[in-house]
Design a protein around this motif. Sequence first.
Motif, PDB file in Angstrom:
ATOM      1  N   THR A 196       0.856  -1.184   0.000  1.00 43.33           N
ATOM      2  CA  THR A 196       0.000   0.000   0.000  1.00 43.33           C
ATOM      3  C   THR A 196       0.890   1.231   0.000  1.00 43.33           C
ATOM      4  OG1 THR A 196      -1.925   1.017   1.065  1.00 43.33           O
ATOM      5  CG2 THR A 196      -0.210   0.215   2.544  1.00 43.33           C
TER       6      THR A 196
ATOM      7  N   ARG B 106      -7.891   7.798  -1.273  1.00 45.78           N
ATOM      8  CA  ARG B 106      -9.144   7.025  -1.283  1.00 45.78           C
ATOM      9  C   ARG B 106      -9.964   7.179  -0.018  1.00 45.78           C
ATOM     10  NH1 ARG B 106      -9.885   3.588  -6.006  1.00 45.78           N
ATOM     11  NH2 ARG B 106      -7.998   4.029  -7.183  1.00 45.78           N
TER      12      ARG B 106
ATOM     13  N   ARG C 147      -4.799  -5.823   2.688  1.00 41.72           N
ATOM     14  CA  ARG C 147      -4.592  -4.364   2.545  1.00 41.72           C
ATOM     15  C   ARG C 147      -5.897  -3.610   2.329  1.00 41.72           C
ATOM     16  NH1 ARG C 147      -2.294  -3.106  -3.569  1.00 41.72           N
ATOM     17  NH2 ARG C 147      -4.053  -4.046  -4.643  1.00 41.72           N
TER      18      ARG C 147
ATOM     19  N   ARG D  77     -16.175  -1.476  -1.984  1.00 41.47           N
ATOM     20  CA  ARG D  77     -16.849  -0.739  -3.057  1.00 41.47           C
ATOM     21  C   ARG D  77     -18.373  -0.849  -2.910  1.00 41.47           C
ATOM     22  NH1 ARG D  77     -14.264  -1.839  -8.906  1.00 41.47           N
ATOM     23  NH2 ARG D  77     -12.597  -2.399  -7.495  1.00 41.47           N
TER      24      ARG D  77
ATOM     25  N   ASN E 144     -14.771   7.346   5.823  1.00 41.79           N
ATOM     26  CA  ASN E 144     -14.095   7.713   4.588  1.00 41.79           C
ATOM     27  C   ASN E 144     -14.459   9.166   4.266  1.00 41.79           C
ATOM     28  OD1 ASN E 144     -13.495   8.127   1.792  1.00 41.79           O
ATOM     29  ND2 ASN E 144     -13.480   5.907   1.494  1.00 41.79           N
TER      30      ASN E 144
ATOM     31  N   ASN F  48     -11.085   4.773  10.900  1.00 39.57           N
ATOM     32  CA  ASN F  48     -12.455   4.375  11.240  1.00 39.57           C
ATOM     33  C   ASN F  48     -12.416   3.606  12.564  1.00 39.57           C
ATOM     34  OD1 ASN F  48     -14.968   3.202  11.454  1.00 39.57           O
ATOM     35  ND2 ASN F  48     -15.051   2.485   9.336  1.00 39.57           N
TER      36      ASN F  48
HETATM   37  O1  UT7 Z   1     -17.582   1.917   8.769  1.00 36.71           O
HETATM   38  C1  UT7 Z   1     -18.371   1.029   8.052  1.00 36.71           C
HETATM   39  C2  UT7 Z   1     -18.619   1.508   6.726  1.00 36.71           C
HETATM   40  N1  UT7 Z   1     -17.481   1.287   5.885  1.00 36.71           N
HETATM   41  C3  UT7 Z   1     -17.261   2.102   4.902  1.00 36.71           C
HETATM   42  O2  UT7 Z   1     -17.962   3.081   4.790  1.00 36.71           O
HETATM   43  C4  UT7 Z   1     -16.192   1.789   3.910  1.00 36.71           C
HETATM   44  C5  UT7 Z   1     -16.740   2.026   2.545  1.00 36.71           C
HETATM   45  N2  UT7 Z   1     -15.783   1.795   1.451  1.00 36.71           N
HETATM   46  C6  UT7 Z   1     -14.724   2.576   1.257  1.00 36.71           C
HETATM   47  O3  UT7 Z   1     -14.436   3.470   2.030  1.00 36.71           O
HETATM   48  C7  UT7 Z   1     -13.907   2.356  -0.005  1.00 36.71           C
HETATM   49  O4  UT7 Z   1     -14.605   1.476  -0.856  1.00 36.71           O
HETATM   50  C8  UT7 Z   1     -12.484   1.804   0.260  1.00 36.71           C
HETATM   51  C9  UT7 Z   1     -11.627   2.866   0.893  1.00 36.71           C
HETATM   52  C10 UT7 Z   1     -12.571   0.582   1.141  1.00 36.71           C
HETATM   53  C11 UT7 Z   1     -11.832   1.424  -1.076  1.00 36.71           C
HETATM   54  O5  UT7 Z   1     -11.825   2.532  -1.978  1.00 36.71           O
HETATM   55  P1  UT7 Z   1     -12.333   2.335  -3.485  1.00 36.71           P
HETATM   56  O6  UT7 Z   1     -12.123   3.617  -4.175  1.00 36.71           O
HETATM   57  O7  UT7 Z   1     -13.739   1.778  -3.421  1.00 36.71           O
HETATM   58  O8  UT7 Z   1     -11.308   1.297  -4.037  1.00 36.71           O
HETATM   59  P2  UT7 Z   1     -11.568  -0.191  -4.607  1.00 36.71           P
HETATM   60  O9  UT7 Z   1     -11.985  -1.106  -3.510  1.00 36.71           O
HETATM   61  O10 UT7 Z   1     -12.440  -0.075  -5.794  1.00 36.71           O
HETATM   62  O11 UT7 Z   1     -10.093  -0.583  -5.032  1.00 36.71           O
HETATM   63  C12 UT7 Z   1      -9.382   0.127  -6.048  1.00 36.71           C
HETATM   64  C13 UT7 Z   1      -8.031  -0.499  -6.226  1.00 36.71           C
HETATM   65  C14 UT7 Z   1      -8.084  -2.027  -6.384  1.00 36.71           C
HETATM   66  O12 UT7 Z   1      -7.133  -2.385  -7.333  1.00 36.71           O
HETATM   67  P3  UT7 Z   1      -7.596  -2.730  -8.845  1.00 36.71           P
HETATM   68  O13 UT7 Z   1      -8.563  -3.870  -8.711  1.00 36.71           O
HETATM   69  O14 UT7 Z   1      -8.228  -1.475  -9.350  1.00 36.71           O
HETATM   70  O15 UT7 Z   1      -6.308  -3.076  -9.513  1.00 36.71           O
HETATM   71  C15 UT7 Z   1      -7.637  -2.530  -5.039  1.00 36.71           C
HETATM   72  O16 UT7 Z   1      -7.034  -3.797  -5.099  1.00 36.71           O
HETATM   73  O17 UT7 Z   1      -7.203  -0.265  -5.083  1.00 36.71           O
HETATM   74  C16 UT7 Z   1      -6.627  -1.480  -4.629  1.00 36.71           C
HETATM   75  N3  UT7 Z   1      -6.435  -1.401  -3.181  1.00 36.71           N
HETATM   76  C17 UT7 Z   1      -5.339  -0.846  -2.609  1.00 36.71           C
HETATM   77  N4  UT7 Z   1      -4.238  -0.293  -3.138  1.00 36.71           N
HETATM   78  C18 UT7 Z   1      -3.316   0.188  -2.301  1.00 36.71           C
HETATM   79  C19 UT7 Z   1      -7.269  -1.795  -2.196  1.00 36.71           C
HETATM   80  N5  UT7 Z   1      -6.722  -1.532  -1.004  1.00 36.71           N
HETATM   81  C20 UT7 Z   1      -5.538  -0.934  -1.224  1.00 36.71           C
HETATM   82  C21 UT7 Z   1      -4.525  -0.417  -0.398  1.00 36.71           C
HETATM   83  N6  UT7 Z   1      -3.443   0.142  -0.958  1.00 36.71           N
HETATM   84  N7  UT7 Z   1      -4.627  -0.430   0.954  1.00 36.71           N
END
Ligand code: UT7
Length: 323
Positions: free
Chosen positions: A29, A37, A152, A216, A253, A280
């Motif tokens: 990460t 993000r 991660r 997501r 977030n 969080n």
């Molecule tokens: O408190 C309870 C309520 N919870 C929430 O409200 C959480 C809600 N969700 C979120 O806040 C967001 O969805 C996250 C912060 C968890 C993720 O952000 P996102 O913009 O939805 O990213 P994503 O899950 O669509 O992932 C985008 C990319 C993926 O890679 P690919 O598939 O595009 O190649 C992930 O594998 O980011 C990658 N990724 C990371 N990269 C670097 C996921 N985690 C990480 C990380 N570091 N820690």
Amino acid sequence: MIRSVVKGIGTALPERIVKNSDLEGMVETSDEWIVQRTGIRQRYIANENETTVSLGAAAARAALENAGLTPDDIDLIVVATSTPNNTFPASAVEIQKELGMTHGFAFDMQAVCSGFIYAISTADLYIRGGMAQRVLVIGSETFSRILDWNDRSTCVLFGDGAGAIVLEAGEGKGLTSDRGILSANLRSDGSHKHKLFVDGGPSTTQTVGHLRMEGREVFKHAVGMITDVIEASFEETGLTADDIDWFVPHQANKRIIDASAKKLNIAEDKVVITVDQHGNTSAASVPLALGAAVKDGRIKEGDLVLLEAMGGGFTWGAVLLRW
Ligand code: UT7
């Protein structure tokens, strides 16, 4: 009519700060990804001796001191947590013992990130129903203990901490100018279980389990659910976004907070943000954010404060209160 009025607030955080850069060596990460993000820059992580009970008790002591009260004055303790010290007894009764309190009663509430909103609403009903005069409402969590530190997509998001308020029965006129809790709206929908859950438990795996989240998917539902329940609170009270002095949302977030505030037309400078500092902290996030805004002088007596949270279950809810 009886209103539940906030008499004091206190918070407690673990000693150890873990910055985004500290996580770069543990999972693939980067500080840049996490900040972009989520808005998170650091979180507090409990050491071995810091627990949901010890943090909750510390926040409770601080809230009592802030209120000028002692444990003798409290009738009920409600603790919102998904990370209790033990499956049972409730962490609330352990905190009761830590405070040296042998009268009254105490119990835990489990609504994950919405826990503090559920707990405030419950305490309000006990007060208005006449079963309690003063209630300690605590949100305390050690989510670091249920994280999969190899995942991660979740381990960078959460932190530990606790916050507490003292609610006291007061006289109101039944108007929105009254001090105290003006409305509480709660929702849940268990059909979303698999989007955010812990993959263990006493009745299934006999283990504690780890947090699993389809981030997501949660994100997709969050803004709509949050704004719907807030609009229901506005409709019920006749208040509007313009009346709000401070919006204190669940700190999951920054993008979700910004989008919710924008959809509700709540000005940016009325939004309290602590997700950058705490990550969080689930049921502790709202009282930690409230505590920060009271301590730095933003929230003052008479201010109209809007609280909301959304989390596992799904559960979600909103509380409108006049400080
Ligand atoms: O408190 C309870 C309520 N919870 C929430 O409200 C959480 C809600 N969700 C979120 O806040 C967001 O969805 C996250 C912060 C968890 C993720 O952000 P996102 O913009 O939805 O990213 P994503 O899950 O669509 O992932 C985008 C990319 C993926 O890679 P690919 O598939 O595009 O190649 C992930 O594998 O980011 C990658 N990724 C990371 N990269 C670097 C996921 N985690 C990480 C990380 N570091 N820690």
